[in-house]
Design a protein around this motif. Structure first.
Motif, PDB file in Angstrom:
ATOM      1  N   TYR A 183       0.781  -0.982  -0.108  1.00  0.00           N
ATOM      2  CA  TYR A 183       0.125  -0.154   0.112  1.00  0.00           C
ATOM      3  C   TYR A 183       0.806   1.409  -0.104  1.00  0.00           C
ATOM      4  N   ASP A 232      -4.997  -1.751   0.379  1.00  0.00           N
ATOM      5  CA  ASP A 232      -5.499  -0.815   1.157  1.00  0.00           C
ATOM      6  C   ASP A 232      -6.542   0.178   0.376  1.00  0.00           C
ATOM      7  N   PRO A 233      -7.447  -0.271  -0.189  1.00  0.00           N
ATOM      8  CA  PRO A 233      -8.177   0.271  -1.447  1.00  0.00           C
ATOM      9  C   PRO A 233      -8.989   1.582  -1.045  1.00  0.00           C
ATOM     10  N   SER A 234      -9.192   1.737   0.437  1.00  0.00           N
ATOM     11  CA  SER A 234     -10.162   2.689   0.870  1.00  0.00           C
ATOM     12  C   SER A 234      -9.227   4.190   0.776  1.00  0.00           C
ATOM     13  N   ARG A 235      -7.898   3.671   0.920  1.00  0.00           N
ATOM     14  CA  ARG A 235      -7.321   5.076   0.885  1.00  0.00           C
ATOM     15  C   ARG A 235      -6.122   5.013  -0.672  1.00  0.00           C
ATOM     16  N   ASP A 236      -6.088   3.912  -1.238  1.00  0.00           N
ATOM     17  CA  ASP A 236      -5.223   4.074  -2.388  1.00  0.00           C
ATOM     18  C   ASP A 236      -6.226   4.072  -3.897  1.00  0.00           C
ATOM     19  N   THR A 237      -6.690   5.336  -3.956  1.00  0.00           N
ATOM     20  CA  THR A 237      -7.464   5.667  -5.070  1.00  0.00           C
ATOM     21  C   THR A 237      -6.743   5.336  -6.420  1.00  0.00           C
ATOM     22  N   SER A 254      -5.428  -1.082  -8.249  1.00  0.00           N
ATOM     23  CA  SER A 254      -6.615  -0.794  -7.134  1.00  0.00           C
ATOM     24  C   SER A 254      -7.880  -1.490  -7.387  1.00  0.00           C
ATOM     25  N   SER A 305     -12.098  -2.313  -5.816  1.00  0.00           N
ATOM     26  CA  SER A 305     -13.012  -2.449  -4.359  1.00  0.00           C
ATOM     27  C   SER A 305     -12.719  -3.546  -3.523  1.00  0.00           C
ATOM     28  N   ARG A 306     -13.204  -3.499  -2.312  1.00  0.00           N
ATOM     29  CA  ARG A 306     -12.749  -4.267  -1.248  1.00  0.00           C
ATOM     30  C   ARG A 306     -12.847  -5.671  -1.572  1.00  0.00           C
ATOM     31  N   LYS A 316      -5.945  -4.447   8.867  1.00  0.00           N
ATOM     32  CA  LYS A 316      -5.521  -3.062   9.232  1.00  0.00           C
ATOM     33  C   LYS A 316      -4.944  -3.156  10.814  1.00  0.00           C
ATOM     34  N   ASP A 374      -8.465   7.983   9.230  1.00  0.00           N
ATOM     35  CA  ASP A 374      -7.555   7.838   8.137  1.00  0.00           C
ATOM     36  C   ASP A 374      -6.087   7.653   8.550  1.00  0.00           C
TER      37      ASP A 374
END
Ligand code: NI
Length: 179
Positions: free
Chosen positions: A46, A82-87, A106, A108-109, A125, A139
């Motif tokens: 990530y 870490d797809p929620s932060r790694d756009t 990247s 979706s989860r 996490k 974050d």
């Protein structure tokens, strides 16, 4: 490690690898099958990783540079855990620090979970250090994750892997055998 790679039929039946469908740093959809005919170097990590991930991606970059034109037969692939932060935008910015052929993926989860499961990669996490003070920022966290570079053959089958902190020269040696 320095022994040549065994022929495919003598290779242990290692169940690593498999289909995935993700989005690269330019926004294009990418399927694992798109890379048939090339060797793949697959690494999960990530962009916020402070240490291990940049080092591994640097090692891959140095190894590919050292191979010269032969490196065109190898696709370096970085998949975020870490797809929620790694756009997509962040992956593009981050990938620019490394080899130009790097595909930074990247998704979706669920898409990430599918890819990680195929490669037997663990990620989770990590509890924020601020938690005790009760000031945890949603974050601000790190990820624990498997830090192994997988070498896959032209059919997408497992060939070899590199534990973290493998020197680039060793990676080059192995890649030359596989080419
Ligand atoms: Ni990392």
């Amino acid at each position: 490690f320095d022994q040549p790679l065994p022929p495919l039929e003598e290779r242990p039946n290692v169940l690593i690898g498999g289909p995935f469908s993700l989005t690269d740093q330019f926004g294009a959809r990418v399927r694992e099958a798109d890379f048939r005919g090339k060797l793949m170097l697959v690494y999960f990590g990530y962009t916020y990783c402070p240490d291990v991930c940049p080092t591994e991606l640097q090692t891959i970059s140095v190894a590919l540079e050292a191979l010269g034109p032969a490196a065109e037969q190898i696709v370096p692939i970085f998949i975020t855990v870490d797809p929620s932060r790694d756009t997509v935008a962040l992956m593009k910015e981050y990938a620019a620090n490394f080899h130009p052929a790097l595909r930074a993926l990247s998704g979706s989860r669920e898409e990430i979970a599918t890819a990680a499961k195929a490669y037997r990669v663990y990620y989770a996490k990590s509890a924020s250090e601020d938690d005790e003070a009760g000031q945890s920022d949603a974050d601000d966290y790190s990820m624990d994750h498997t830090a192994i570079v997988f070498l896959m053959d032209r059919e997408g089958r497992y060939l070899a892997h590199f534990p973290s902190a493998t020197p680039p020269e060793r990676m080059v040696e192995r890649l030359r055998q596989a080419l």
